[in-house]
Design a protein around this motif. Sequence first.
Motif, PDB file in Angstrom:
ATOM      1  N   UNK A   2      -2.238  18.338  -2.818  1.00  0.00           N
ATOM      2  CA  UNK A   2      -2.653  18.249  -1.414  1.00  0.00           C
ATOM      3  C   UNK A   2      -1.443  18.452  -0.502  1.00  0.00           C
ATOM      4  N   UNK A   3      -0.334  17.772  -0.847  1.00  0.00           N
ATOM      5  CA  UNK A   3       0.883  17.909  -0.036  1.00  0.00           C
ATOM      6  C   UNK A   3       1.405  19.345  -0.119  1.00  0.00           C
ATOM      7  N   UNK A   4       1.343  19.919  -1.321  1.00  0.00           N
ATOM      8  CA  UNK A   4       1.847  21.287  -1.515  1.00  0.00           C
ATOM      9  C   UNK A   4       1.035  22.313  -0.740  1.00  0.00           C
ATOM     10  N   UNK A   5      -0.210  21.995  -0.520  1.00  0.00           N
ATOM     11  CA  UNK A   5      -1.064  22.891   0.262  1.00  0.00           C
ATOM     12  C   UNK A   5      -0.676  22.825   1.741  1.00  0.00           C
ATOM     13  N   UNK A   6      -0.020  21.724   2.107  1.00  0.00           N
ATOM     14  CA  UNK A   6       0.386  21.546   3.504  1.00  0.00           C
ATOM     15  C   UNK A   6      -0.498  20.549   4.234  1.00  0.00           C
ATOM     16  N   UNK A   7      -1.450  19.932   3.509  1.00  0.00           N
ATOM     17  CA  UNK A   7      -2.303  18.944   4.171  1.00  0.00           C
ATOM     18  C   UNK A   7      -1.530  17.638   4.282  1.00  0.00           C
ATOM     19  N   UNK A   8      -1.650  16.997   5.427  1.00  0.00           N
ATOM     20  CA  UNK A   8      -0.905  15.754   5.641  1.00  0.00           C
ATOM     21  C   UNK A   8      -1.821  14.578   5.953  1.00  0.00           C
ATOM     22  N   UNK A   9      -3.096  14.735   5.630  1.00  0.00           N
ATOM     23  CA  UNK A   9      -4.037  13.625   5.795  1.00  0.00           C
ATOM     24  C   UNK A   9      -5.227  13.873   4.876  1.00  0.00           C
ATOM     25  N   UNK A  10      -5.777  12.788   4.345  1.00  0.00           N
ATOM     26  CA  UNK A  10      -6.991  12.941   3.543  1.00  0.00           C
ATOM     27  C   UNK A  10      -8.082  12.007   4.048  1.00  0.00           C
ATOM     28  N   UNK A  11      -9.298  12.426   3.811  1.00  0.00           N
ATOM     29  CA  UNK A  11     -10.475  11.587   4.038  1.00  0.00           C
ATOM     30  C   UNK A  11     -11.149  11.464   2.680  1.00  0.00           C
ATOM     31  N   UNK A  12     -11.323  10.231   2.262  1.00  0.00           N
ATOM     32  CA  UNK A  12     -11.982   9.968   0.981  1.00  0.00           C
ATOM     33  C   UNK A  12     -13.403   9.490   1.276  1.00  0.00           C
ATOM     34  N   UNK A  13     -14.390  10.116   0.672  1.00  0.00           N
ATOM     35  CA  UNK A  13     -15.777   9.650   0.828  1.00  0.00           C
ATOM     36  C   UNK A  13     -15.874   8.204   0.336  1.00  0.00           C
ATOM     37  N   UNK A  14     -16.958   7.490   0.695  1.00  0.00           N
ATOM     38  CA  UNK A  14     -17.013   6.049   0.434  1.00  0.00           C
ATOM     39  C   UNK A  14     -16.649   5.703  -1.014  1.00  0.00           C
ATOM     40  N   UNK A  15     -15.745   4.760  -1.149  1.00  0.00           N
ATOM     41  CA  UNK A  15     -15.265   4.410  -2.495  1.00  0.00           C
ATOM     42  C   UNK A  15     -15.452   2.913  -2.725  1.00  0.00           C
ATOM     43  N   UNK A  16     -16.471   2.354  -2.091  1.00  0.00           N
ATOM     44  CA  UNK A  16     -16.713   0.913  -2.169  1.00  0.00           C
ATOM     45  C   UNK A  16     -17.825   0.612  -3.171  1.00  0.00           C
ATOM     46  N   UNK A  17     -17.882  -0.645  -3.556  1.00  0.00           N
ATOM     47  CA  UNK A  17     -18.912  -1.090  -4.490  1.00  0.00           C
ATOM     48  C   UNK A  17     -20.281  -0.657  -3.953  1.00  0.00           C
ATOM     49  N   UNK A  18     -21.055  -0.011  -4.785  1.00  0.00           N
ATOM     50  CA  UNK A  18     -22.265   0.654  -4.293  1.00  0.00           C
ATOM     51  C   UNK A  18     -23.320   0.751  -5.373  1.00  0.00           C
ATOM     52  N   UNK A  19     -24.559   0.909  -4.954  1.00  0.00           N
ATOM     53  CA  UNK A  19     -25.615   1.178  -5.940  1.00  0.00           C
ATOM     54  C   UNK A  19     -25.685   2.659  -6.265  1.00  0.00           C
ATOM     55  N   UNK A  20     -24.959   3.477  -5.502  1.00  0.00           N
ATOM     56  CA  UNK A  20     -24.896   4.923  -5.735  1.00  0.00           C
ATOM     57  C   UNK A  20     -26.258   5.599  -5.750  1.00  0.00           C
ATOM     58  N   UNK A  21     -27.133   5.147  -4.868  1.00  0.00           N
ATOM     59  CA  UNK A  21     -28.366   5.905  -4.643  1.00  0.00           C
ATOM     60  C   UNK A  21     -28.097   7.010  -3.625  1.00  0.00           C
ATOM     61  N   UNK A  22     -26.957   6.913  -2.932  1.00  0.00           N
ATOM     62  CA  UNK A  22     -26.556   7.976  -2.021  1.00  0.00           C
ATOM     63  C   UNK A  22     -25.040   8.163  -2.115  1.00  0.00           C
ATOM     64  N   UNK A  23     -24.597   8.346  -3.358  1.00  0.00           N
ATOM     65  CA  UNK A  23     -23.203   8.707  -3.636  1.00  0.00           C
ATOM     66  C   UNK A  23     -22.175   7.769  -2.991  1.00  0.00           C
ATOM     67  N   UNK A  24     -22.565   6.534  -2.710  1.00  0.00           N
ATOM     68  CA  UNK A  24     -21.617   5.579  -2.123  1.00  0.00           C
ATOM     69  C   UNK A  24     -21.887   5.291  -0.659  1.00  0.00           C
ATOM     70  N   UNK A  25     -22.802   6.065  -0.047  1.00  0.00           N
ATOM     71  CA  UNK A  25     -23.196   5.780   1.342  1.00  0.00           C
ATOM     72  C   UNK A  25     -24.255   4.670   1.366  1.00  0.00           C
ATOM     73  N   UNK A  26     -24.185   3.814   0.371  1.00  0.00           N
ATOM     74  CA  UNK A  26     -25.085   2.669   0.264  1.00  0.00           C
ATOM     75  C   UNK A  26     -24.219   1.543  -0.309  1.00  0.00           C
ATOM     76  N   UNK A  27     -23.530   0.854   0.608  1.00  0.00           N
ATOM     77  CA  UNK A  27     -22.468  -0.063   0.196  1.00  0.00           C
ATOM     78  C   UNK A  27     -23.037  -1.444  -0.136  1.00  0.00           C
TER      79      UNK A  27
END
Length: 550
Positions: free
Chosen positions: A40-65
């Motif tokens: 990511x750094x080598x590409x020149x990106x200096x910020x990331x956004x990570x999709x929800x990574x919290x404890x979840x039932x994963x009925x919507x890929x983590x958008x269900x915390x």
Amino acid sequence: MRHEWLNDAVFYEVYPQSFQDSNADGIGDFAGIVSRLDHIAGLGCNAIWINPCFDSSFYDAGYDVRDYYKTAARYGGNEDLRHLFDEAHRRGIRVLLDLVPGHTAIDNPWFAESCKDERNAWTDRYIWRPIGQTPSLNSPYESVRGFIGGIAERPDAAAVNCFSTQVCLNYGFGTVTEDWQFAADSPEAEGGRLLLEDIMDFWLGLGCDGFRVDMAASLVKEDTPDHQWTSLLWRRIREHLDQTHPDAVLVSEWGNPKEALHAGFDMDFLLHFGPSHYLDLFRDNPWFSAVAAAAGTADVRAFVDTYRSMVDDTAGEGYICIPSGNHDMVRMRDTLTPDEMKLAFAFLMTMPGCPFVYYGDEIGMAYVHGLKSKEGGYERTGARTPMQWDDSTNAGFSAARRTDLYLPLDDGTGHAALADTGERIAAAGTSDGTRPNVAAQTGDPSSLLETVRSLIALRHAHPALQADGGIRFLYAEDHAYPLVYERTATADANAAGERIIVAINPSGTDATSPLEAAPGAVLHTVGRSPATWADGLLTVPAGSATVFIV
Ligand code: NOJ
Ligand code: CA
């Protein structure tokens, strides 16, 4: 401007399930992301956004915390995420987490408490309507998807946002028409805001740099058409953060920069829905496709007119972000060839605001057709397949058995590398050679990856190209080519104000536009040869982009 670093920020979106698996369980994780930060750094990106990574039932890929204060075990623990923040910061990369304020998982313990037929701290944290009022998934309210009954001890049905597993948190109603509704300025609705502030403070305290906010415009139900109550809520949250974590950056999934930036967000996305949906020059209105150019089906003018008014409406207040794609959209590669994608990236990296690169778009990963829905992905699933690092086993994504991967890999043709039966349909560990990967493109100046890398470097080197730089469209005509625009930086004590002209022509034929004065020296070319100027006319070769410095 509140956060100076945003001026030169280039974001990278990481879908954690599919980026890098470190422990051979077939699912990406924090340690995997850490091991790929250099990419990511080598590409020149200096910020990331990570999709929800919290404890979840994963009925919507983590958008269900299920637990807002705890990471999902499959990615690692809170300490591993904190380590990721540290490792990212060491490389000059900021990290935004994904905040899901609108709804929790149906099996969040808060909801279990709220379901009880007794008053407790969670009774009013969700939106409940008396069961007698015919709960159904056809809600009479525009802003509530539906109500689900039969699940609670209390004699009420709960409002849901997207899927019936996503129960709405209560931020009140803008217009109160029923006695079970709380006003947006009631203490009950206030409780929702306090909860959010606490969650945000928790993760900011652990070292994250801000949040991408899910469905940010949707919190107060039956709000005014311009979301006044929800905007007020976010302004109050911003005031709170200004006290506790003034450096925190907020980017909204709103799709209406004027409203979102007035509500205190630093940035808002142009999205595939909302007032900006028809602006997508890579998909719905595919101006970057030579096929669409030949058919005359794409209109750059529609984009420019709306974009220009959005810029005028938000001047100095924050940024409009154009994403290459995201986890909800079909990948750009589905409509554009790799060469057309180079031109799309030339556009992305020379526009104002903060560009967002969706993982894998930098190598032209395909949208994988024909996948079964995974974790509520449905048609989005094909844009969420494992990152392709090299031509080793599972494209370097994971040492798990192929059948255990979170999702099958692209077989090199935009279809799954595994039949649903688990049968192997591509050569062991590799594709037929056409599946793009990072290793194969690294060091090849003609590759998409190296093109993107050089365009990001160009942006970092030239203030006029960055978020704050001005933009003036010089040629942007209805169903016509090229697109020509000027970017400017204001002079300051350190640097003279730069002036840069960008000319892009994705069509299959050379295109000309009037341009009074010579555009200056060629700074960067994508395609075979640069645009040329003579006698007040700029000629932009077929399939090319040129960046001039005046
Ligand atoms: C928008 C997110 O990007 C999407 O993935 C999710 O399904 C919905 N919001 C619901 O949270
Ligand atoms: Ca793993």
